[in-house]
Design a protein around this motif. Sequence first.
Motif, PDB file in Angstrom:
ATOM      1  N   THR A 176       0.850  -1.190   0.000  1.00 15.64           N
ATOM      2  CA  THR A 176       0.000   0.000   0.000  1.00 15.64           C
ATOM      3  C   THR A 176       0.886   1.240   0.000  1.00 15.64           C
ATOM      4  O   THR A 176       2.081   1.154   0.287  1.00 15.64           O
ATOM      5  CB  THR A 176      -0.884   0.044   1.263  1.00 15.64           C
ATOM      6  N   LYS A 177       0.267   2.386  -0.262  1.00 20.51           N
ATOM      7  CA  LYS A 177       1.002   3.652  -0.247  1.00 20.51           C
ATOM      8  C   LYS A 177       1.631   3.884   1.141  1.00 20.51           C
ATOM      9  O   LYS A 177       2.773   4.329   1.250  1.00 20.51           O
ATOM     10  CB  LYS A 177       0.012   4.771  -0.619  1.00 20.51           C
ATOM     11  N   GLU A 178       0.863   3.569   2.178  1.00 22.78           N
ATOM     12  CA  GLU A 178       1.355   3.751   3.545  1.00 22.78           C
ATOM     13  C   GLU A 178       2.587   2.866   3.801  1.00 22.78           C
ATOM     14  O   GLU A 178       3.582   3.303   4.390  1.00 22.78           O
ATOM     15  CB  GLU A 178       0.230   3.385   4.524  1.00 22.78           C
ATOM     16  N   GLU A 179       2.532   1.624   3.323  1.00 22.53           N
ATOM     17  CA  GLU A 179       3.675   0.719   3.493  1.00 22.53           C
ATOM     18  C   GLU A 179       4.886   1.231   2.710  1.00 22.53           C
ATOM     19  O   GLU A 179       6.015   1.151   3.179  1.00 22.53           O
ATOM     20  CB  GLU A 179       3.301  -0.694   3.007  1.00 22.53           C
ATOM     21  N   GLN A 180       4.614   1.775   1.538  1.00 21.26           N
ATOM     22  CA  GLN A 180       5.712   2.298   0.720  1.00 21.26           C
ATOM     23  C   GLN A 180       6.398   3.467   1.423  1.00 21.26           C
ATOM     24  O   GLN A 180       7.616   3.586   1.409  1.00 21.26           O
ATOM     25  CB  GLN A 180       5.187   2.707  -0.660  1.00 21.26           C
ATOM     26  N   ASP A 181       5.595   4.325   2.078  1.00 20.08           N
ATOM     27  CA  ASP A 181       6.171   5.449   2.824  1.00 20.08           C
ATOM     28  C   ASP A 181       7.026   4.956   3.993  1.00 20.08           C
ATOM     29  O   ASP A 181       8.108   5.467   4.261  1.00 20.08           O
ATOM     30  CB  ASP A 181       5.065   6.376   3.357  1.00 20.08           C
ATOM     31  N   LYS A 182       6.523   3.920   4.671  1.00 20.73           N
ATOM     32  CA  LYS A 182       7.297   3.349   5.790  1.00 20.73           C
ATOM     33  C   LYS A 182       8.602   2.746   5.277  1.00 20.73           C
ATOM     34  O   LYS A 182       9.655   2.879   5.904  1.00 20.73           O
ATOM     35  CB  LYS A 182       6.476   2.255   6.489  1.00 20.73           C
ATOM     36  N   CYS A 183       8.523   2.057   4.151  1.00 22.59           N
ATOM     37  CA  CYS A 183       9.724   1.444   3.564  1.00 22.59           C
ATOM     38  C   CYS A 183      10.753   2.516   3.203  1.00 22.59           C
ATOM     39  O   CYS A 183      11.958   2.316   3.366  1.00 22.59           O
ATOM     40  CB  CYS A 183       9.375   0.631   2.316  1.00 22.59           C
ATOM     41  N   ARG A 184      10.258   3.659   2.737  1.00 22.63           N
ATOM     42  CA  ARG A 184      11.164   4.760   2.373  1.00 22.63           C
ATOM     43  C   ARG A 184      11.925   5.235   3.615  1.00 22.63           C
ATOM     44  O   ARG A 184      13.121   5.474   3.569  1.00 22.63           O
ATOM     45  CB  ARG A 184      10.358   5.896   1.728  1.00 22.63           C
ATOM     46  N   LYS A 185      11.210   5.319   4.724  1.00 22.94           N
ATOM     47  CA  LYS A 185      11.848   5.751   5.987  1.00 22.94           C
ATOM     48  C   LYS A 185      12.885   4.718   6.452  1.00 22.94           C
ATOM     49  O   LYS A 185      13.969   5.068   6.916  1.00 22.94           O
ATOM     50  CB  LYS A 185      10.789   5.938   7.070  1.00 22.94           C
ATOM     51  N   ILE A 186      12.549   3.434   6.309  1.00 23.71           N
ATOM     52  CA  ILE A 186      13.493   2.370   6.697  1.00 23.71           C
ATOM     53  C   ILE A 186      14.773   2.505   5.864  1.00 23.71           C
ATOM     54  O   ILE A 186      15.883   2.443   6.382  1.00 23.71           O
ATOM     55  CB  ILE A 186      12.855   0.970   6.487  1.00 23.71           C
ATOM     56  N   CYS A 187      14.586   2.723   4.568  1.00 26.44           N
ATOM     57  CA  CYS A 187      15.750   2.850   3.671  1.00 26.44           C
ATOM     58  C   CYS A 187      16.595   4.055   4.049  1.00 26.44           C
ATOM     59  O   CYS A 187      17.826   3.990   4.067  1.00 26.44           O
ATOM     60  CB  CYS A 187      15.298   2.956   2.215  1.00 26.44           C
ATOM     61  N   GLU A 188      15.926   5.164   4.362  1.00 22.34           N
ATOM     62  CA  GLU A 188      16.660   6.374   4.748  1.00 22.34           C
ATOM     63  C   GLU A 188      17.511   6.104   5.994  1.00 22.34           C
ATOM     64  O   GLU A 188      18.660   6.524   6.080  1.00 22.34           O
ATOM     65  CB  GLU A 188      15.686   7.525   5.038  1.00 22.34           C
ATOM     66  N   SER A 189      16.938   5.368   6.948  1.00 17.71           N
ATOM     67  CA  SER A 189      17.675   5.121   8.191  1.00 17.71           C
ATOM     68  C   SER A 189      18.874   4.202   7.951  1.00 17.71           C
ATOM     69  O   SER A 189      19.863   4.248   8.680  1.00 17.71           O
ATOM     70  CB  SER A 189      16.746   4.536   9.255  1.00 17.71           C
ATOM     71  N   ILE A 190      18.787   3.387   6.909  1.00 15.40           N
ATOM     72  CA  ILE A 190      19.884   2.459   6.607  1.00 15.40           C
ATOM     73  C   ILE A 190      20.941   3.096   5.713  1.00 15.40           C
ATOM     74  O   ILE A 190      22.114   2.719   5.736  1.00 15.40           O
ATOM     75  CB  ILE A 190      19.292   1.194   5.929  1.00 15.40           C
TER      76      ILE A 190
END
Length: 202
Positions: A176-190
């Motif tokens: 979902t769009k919400e999951e995609q936004d969360k994934c973006r944040k995870i990637c940023e933190s990594i």
Amino acid sequence: MMTITYPVKNGLYINMTNRCPCACTFCLRQNGDGVYGSDSLWLDREPTVAQICESIDAWDLTQFKEVVFCGYGEPTERLDDLLKVAAYIKSKSDIKIRINTNGLADLICNRETASSLQGLIDTVSISLNATNKEDYLKTVRPKFGIDSYDAMLRFAKDCTNYVSEVIMTIVDVVTTKEEQDKCRKICESIGATLRIRPYESE
Ligand code: SF4
């Protein structure tokens, strides 16, 4: 005939193994034999390092932008062989080398693996697939169980120390769009880049 190497757009893809510790609900392996015009990516037997190098030699590498370890299976199931092939490619060409992986190499090899990629692999593309370990377990179904998600994130983070480009991917139709936004944040933190990919390409 067994397909060891095959062209996809600007890349030369290498199919080393059909083994994988996962059973993703969206895996292409469940949807027919051929992909991208190859006859079949199911291997009768795993090719040797020499056979893979010979197959690579049949192509003019100057026609491609990158070599990609991918295929119908998880390339890091044969990490040591993969690195030998990567070293062979580096010895004859400055073409970029990418691994498309589920990111579970540390669990597969039972050791820390990211450092062994240094100088041989230019890009690692890791399937992120979920925003938390429970959803990951449901979607990816790794044989290593619930700890797999954290191990995959740790591998991704480690890779940022040894590989110039770390990409994490999710499939558009299963998020979902919400999951995609969360994934973006995870990637940023990594320190990785998120790529939302269409269902059929890996
Ligand atoms: S990790 Fe890749 S090869 Fe393995 S089951 Fe998932 S999609 Fe298929």
